[in-house]
Write a protein that holds these residues in place. Structure first.
Motif, short mmCIF file in Angstrom:
data_model
loop_
_atom_site.label_atom_id
_atom_site.label_comp_id
_atom_site.label_asym_id
_atom_site.label_seq_id
_atom_site.Cartn_x
_atom_site.Cartn_y
_atom_site.Cartn_z
N LEU A 89 -62.36 113.62 84.78
CA LEU A 89 -62.90 112.41 84.12
C LEU A 89 -64.25 112.02 84.70
CD1 LEU A 89 -59.81 110.05 83.71
CD2 LEU A 89 -61.14 111.14 81.89
N HIS A 90 -64.38 112.08 86.02
CA HIS A 90 -65.66 111.74 86.65
C HIS A 90 -66.74 112.74 86.29
CE1 HIS A 90 -64.70 108.21 89.11
NE2 HIS A 90 -63.51 108.76 89.29
N ARG A 91 -66.39 114.00 86.25
CA ARG A 91 -67.36 115.06 85.96
C ARG A 91 -67.79 115.04 84.50
NH1 ARG A 91 -64.36 118.86 87.37
NH2 ARG A 91 -63.64 119.49 85.31
N GLU A 92 -66.84 114.92 83.59
CA GLU A 92 -67.14 114.99 82.15
C GLU A 92 -67.61 113.67 81.57
OE1 GLU A 92 -63.49 116.55 80.56
OE2 GLU A 92 -63.55 118.26 81.93
N ALA A 93 -67.24 112.56 82.17
CA ALA A 93 -67.64 111.21 81.75
C ALA A 93 -67.49 110.99 80.25
CB ALA A 93 -69.07 110.93 82.21
N PRO A 94 -66.28 111.17 79.71
CA PRO A 94 -66.11 110.99 78.25
C PRO A 94 -66.18 109.52 77.86
CG PRO A 94 -63.97 111.25 79.29
CD PRO A 94 -65.02 111.47 80.38
N PRO A 95 -66.79 109.21 76.70
CA PRO A 95 -66.80 107.83 76.23
C PRO A 95 -65.39 107.31 75.96
CG PRO A 95 -68.25 109.20 74.89
CD PRO A 95 -67.54 110.10 75.84
N ARG A 96 -64.51 108.22 75.51
CA ARG A 96 -63.12 107.85 75.22
C ARG A 96 -62.26 109.08 75.36
NH1 ARG A 96 -59.22 107.99 71.26
NH2 ARG A 96 -58.05 106.08 70.91
N ARG A 97 -61.17 108.96 76.11
CA ARG A 97 -60.23 110.07 76.22
C ARG A 97 -58.82 109.50 76.30
NH1 ARG A 97 -61.56 114.54 80.16
NH2 ARG A 97 -62.94 115.00 78.42
N GLU A 98 -57.94 110.01 75.47
CA GLU A 98 -56.53 109.63 75.54
C GLU A 98 -55.90 110.41 76.68
OE1 GLU A 98 -52.70 110.35 72.75
OE2 GLU A 98 -54.38 109.29 71.76
N LEU A 99 -55.34 109.69 77.65
CA LEU A 99 -54.70 110.32 78.80
C LEU A 99 -53.21 110.51 78.59
CD1 LEU A 99 -56.53 108.43 81.70
CD2 LEU A 99 -57.09 110.66 80.69
N CYS A 100 -52.58 109.58 77.89
CA CYS A 100 -51.16 109.73 77.58
C CYS A 100 -50.79 108.86 76.38
CB CYS A 100 -50.27 109.41 78.78
SG CYS A 100 -50.07 107.66 79.13
N ARG A 101 -49.75 109.30 75.69
CA ARG A 101 -49.18 108.57 74.56
C ARG A 101 -47.68 108.80 74.66
NH1 ARG A 101 -50.90 107.43 68.92
NH2 ARG A 101 -52.92 108.23 69.57
N ASP A 102 -46.92 107.75 74.83
CA ASP A 102 -45.48 107.88 74.97
C ASP A 102 -44.83 107.92 73.59
OD1 ASP A 102 -43.14 107.70 77.01
OD2 ASP A 102 -42.62 106.32 75.38
N GLY A 103 -44.16 109.01 73.30
CA GLY A 103 -43.53 109.19 71.99
C GLY A 103 -42.36 108.25 71.74
#
Length: 175
Positions: A43-57
């Motif tokens: 996350l620190h290296r890529e610095a995405p504007p938005r990234r989903e880290l988890c979604r609980d089904g």
């Protein structure tokens, strides 16, 4: 990350002070994770504007990461029926809260309630209907946004409000 998800699952239930407090504590713990962990290092290296880290089904909660640049401003909004916890992993974020007030003429206006600077390791909770804005006040910030449901569904179904500020008179806008 897996520990965070399991801890939130074990705390999960209907909206209550206990559930929100426990989820906030789990997020604080996650914010303190060593940056040497592969997922956080990426996350620190890529610095995405938005990234989903988890979604609980099963329960529907989500954790997103946002990398923001100095001055990025998100105008006042609420999250519809959803409650949300913002946590800052690196950097600083200013969050102002507002009350929605109807003038005698019927116009909707926002009155600023307060402003806080959220620093690394800190979290702030916003319950359904809480109106707030955000501004990145450091060079960059990595923040986590824990949502108890997918906000895209709330937005698509018209339950979220956004506010615009033409001539300093706040008005509701639709997506």
């Amino acid at each position: 990350m897996e520990t965070f998800v399991e801890e939130v699952r074990s705390s999960w239930g209907a909206l209550s002070s206990r559930v929100v407090a426990e989820c906030a504590q789990h997020l604080r713990t996650l914010l303190a994770a060593p940056s040497s962990q592969a997922w956080l290092e990426a996350l620190h290296r890529e610095a995405p504007p938005r990234r989903e880290l988890c979604r609980d089904g099963e329960h529907g909660f989500m954790l997103l990461a946002h990398t923001e640049q100095a001055g990025l401003y998100r105008p006042p909004h609420d999250h519809g029926r959803a409650w949300v916890i913002y946590g800052v992993q690196q950097g600083e974020l200013e969050i102002r809260t507002y009350a929605r007030v109807q003038s005698p003429g019927g116009a909707v206006e926002l009155v600023q309630r307060d402003a806080v600077i959220v620093r690394a390791g800190e979290v702030h909770i916003y319950l359904p209907g809480d109106i707030h804005d955000t501004r990145c006040v450091s060079e960059t910030a990595l923040l986590f946004r824990f949502t108890e449901r997918d906000l895209k569904d709330e937005d698509r179904e018209g339950r979220m409000s956004r506010f615009d500020e033409p001539n300093w008179a706040w008005t509701v806008t639709k997506p």
